[in-house]
Design an enzyme around this catalytic site. Sequence first.
Site, short mmCIF file in Angstrom:
data_model
loop_
_atom_site.label_atom_id
_atom_site.label_comp_id
_atom_site.label_asym_id
_atom_site.label_seq_id
_atom_site.Cartn_x
_atom_site.Cartn_y
_atom_site.Cartn_z
N PHE A 1 0.81 -1.22 0.00
CA PHE A 1 0.00 0.00 0.00
C PHE A 1 0.85 1.27 0.00
O PHE A 1 0.33 2.36 0.23
CB PHE A 1 -0.94 0.01 1.21
CG PHE A 1 -1.87 -1.18 1.24
CD1 PHE A 1 -3.01 -1.19 0.46
CD2 PHE A 1 -1.58 -2.28 2.03
CE1 PHE A 1 -3.87 -2.29 0.46
CE2 PHE A 1 -2.43 -3.38 2.04
CZ PHE A 1 -3.58 -3.39 1.26
N CYS B 1 -0.50 3.50 -10.72
CA CYS B 1 -1.39 2.61 -9.96
C CYS B 1 -2.89 2.90 -10.13
O CYS B 1 -3.62 2.04 -10.60
CB CYS B 1 -1.02 2.67 -8.48
SG CYS B 1 0.56 1.86 -8.17
N ASN C 1 -7.58 0.87 -3.68
CA ASN C 1 -7.18 1.89 -4.65
C ASN C 1 -8.39 2.44 -5.41
O ASN C 1 -8.43 3.63 -5.72
CB ASN C 1 -6.15 1.31 -5.63
CG ASN C 1 -4.74 1.53 -5.12
OD1 ASN C 1 -4.55 2.00 -4.00
ND2 ASN C 1 -3.74 1.19 -5.91
N GLY D 1 -8.66 18.70 -8.39
CA GLY D 1 -7.55 19.02 -9.28
C GLY D 1 -7.80 18.48 -10.67
O GLY D 1 -8.95 18.20 -11.05
P1 NAD Z 1 8.48 -1.09 -11.44
O1 NAD Z 1 8.28 -1.11 -12.92
O2 NAD Z 1 9.03 0.13 -10.80
O3 NAD Z 1 9.42 -2.31 -11.02
C1 NAD Z 1 9.27 -3.62 -11.46
C2 NAD Z 1 10.64 -4.25 -11.63
O4 NAD Z 1 10.46 -5.62 -11.97
C3 NAD Z 1 11.49 -3.63 -12.74
O5 NAD Z 1 12.73 -3.22 -12.20
C4 NAD Z 1 11.64 -4.76 -13.74
O6 NAD Z 1 12.90 -4.73 -14.40
C5 NAD Z 1 11.51 -5.99 -12.84
N1 NAD Z 1 11.15 -7.22 -13.54
C6 NAD Z 1 10.23 -7.43 -14.51
N2 NAD Z 1 10.21 -8.73 -14.86
C7 NAD Z 1 11.12 -9.37 -14.10
C8 NAD Z 1 11.56 -10.71 -14.00
N3 NAD Z 1 11.04 -11.67 -14.78
N4 NAD Z 1 12.54 -11.00 -13.13
C9 NAD Z 1 13.09 -10.05 -12.34
N5 NAD Z 1 12.70 -8.76 -12.39
C10 NAD Z 1 11.73 -8.41 -13.26
O7 NAD Z 1 7.06 -1.47 -10.82
P2 NAD Z 1 6.49 -1.05 -9.37
O8 NAD Z 1 5.97 0.33 -9.44
O9 NAD Z 1 7.50 -1.41 -8.35
O10 NAD Z 1 5.24 -2.02 -9.28
C11 NAD Z 1 5.37 -3.41 -9.05
C12 NAD Z 1 4.02 -3.95 -8.62
O11 NAD Z 1 3.64 -3.36 -7.38
C13 NAD Z 1 2.88 -3.68 -9.59
O12 NAD Z 1 1.98 -4.73 -9.55
C14 NAD Z 1 2.23 -2.44 -8.99
O13 NAD Z 1 0.88 -2.32 -9.35
C15 NAD Z 1 2.38 -2.71 -7.52
N6 NAD Z 1 2.38 -1.53 -6.66
C16 NAD Z 1 3.02 -0.41 -7.06
C17 NAD Z 1 3.03 0.70 -6.21
C18 NAD Z 1 3.71 1.99 -6.63
O14 NAD Z 1 3.42 3.01 -6.02
N7 NAD Z 1 4.59 1.97 -7.60
C19 NAD Z 1 2.38 0.65 -4.96
C20 NAD Z 1 1.76 -0.54 -4.59
C21 NAD Z 1 1.77 -1.63 -5.43
#
Ligand code: NAD
Length: 439
Positions: free
Chosen positions: A153, A261, A209, A254
Amino acid sequence: MELCIIGSGYVGLVSGACFAEVGHHVVCVDNDKRKVEMLQAGKIPIYEPGLEDLVHRNVAAKRLRFTNSIEDGVDHSQVIFIAVPTPPQVDGSVDLTYIEQVAREIAGVLKKDAYRVVVDKSTVPVKTGEKVEATIKRYNRDADFDVVSNPEFLREGCAVPDLMNPDRIVIGSASNKATDLMKRLYEPFKAPILVTDINSAELIKHAANSFLSLKISYINAVASICEASGADVEMVADGIGMDKRIGRNFLNSGIGYGGSCFPKDVKAFISIARQLGTPFALLEEVERINAHQLNRFIDKIRDALWVLKDKKVAVWGMTFKPDTDDVRNSVAIDLINRLVSDGAHVTAYDPKGAEKAVDWKLVDPAKVRITKSPLEAVEGAEALILATEWKEFVNVDLAQVKAKMHTPLVFDGRNLFNPETMRELGFTYFSMGRPTVKP
Ligand code: NAD
């Protein structure tokens, strides 16, 4: 405890650093070689307040390391987190190819008689845990493991404090052994833990969300009524938000929500509901209102400037929210590109996001001049448009801004400034859901 995190992006890297900070030994895995090389060289590929120090401190303490090898990570860990992307497909449903690939890769390296907990931290549709479990079993019949859902989260921009002091930790599990391990892992965080079944944990994330997005669209719809009636949405939001049952958070009007997300999670929840035969029309309206916000804002700009072609327009803010360098699905970027397509000459400034906006080809530097300061951006501008509410903008000397502008029109897409102050300074000031003020 020994753990590994597959996917070292906004979620994986920050989670890894925070787990290390409380004393666990963490291996962060990523298949992006360049990213791993950067991290191994002490360079942090994303901007998140406090992250750089945290990573350096824990690498130095030998509690955190980085690798390309899933095998290396899985071999050394009791708990294996999956934190890879779950992007939307064209129809709004979730693309689960990254999750499926990682499940297969984990299956390929799991060893007989070495119990592991595979934890899904990515945001995934309900019932994904079942698929992950079935996939691992299909590719490795001897593997001894449990699958757990542990949605994340954190908010970008305050990911470190969010992870260190979470409101709650959700553990979706069907195994007491896995639940106990997860509780031990999270014990140092001293946060409330909610244990559920796997399906409920997965659903909590999309429901949460979507609810937050709904709150934003609700206040934006109220803002339209305020504009039509001469009321002030900030006062209305204060009045609503003082009710403890509602709360003031996420009642800021806004130009709409963006980022990696909310838009994708609302779309996903709509798609999940449809697939389950229980359509969620309310969320379709949430999306419609959100998309309408930018149109309403651009209409205000067009109304005031009449013709945008060849107008010099400054935009402050490119990231989807302040305190991050993340420009994925940023409304500010959409806004800039729409101004450019209307023929405006755009100068844009962002404290952290401009580089990624250009690198990822989200804006064309041949058409948008990126400046190094907010004051440089407004030089000779016929309008200043605020698209992201960075604190830095509150501290800019607005008298200097006015002196540098050709015509002192300000369009505030995030209601960052006080209308009365803007009037006193001599600006014509447009904002969202509040009366326009003129000097
Ligand atoms: P991101 O794109 O920043 O990071 C994902 C990483 O995974 C990348 O570095 C990519 O190179 C790596 N990756 C992809 N395939 C791979 C594999 N086969 N082996 C190893 N590494 C691999 O994404 P994020 O923002 O960290 O989001 C990840 C998940 O978390 C998503 O499902 C997103 O919805 C969820 N999430 C994101 C947030 C946010 O604020 N960014 C918050 C909560 C949940």
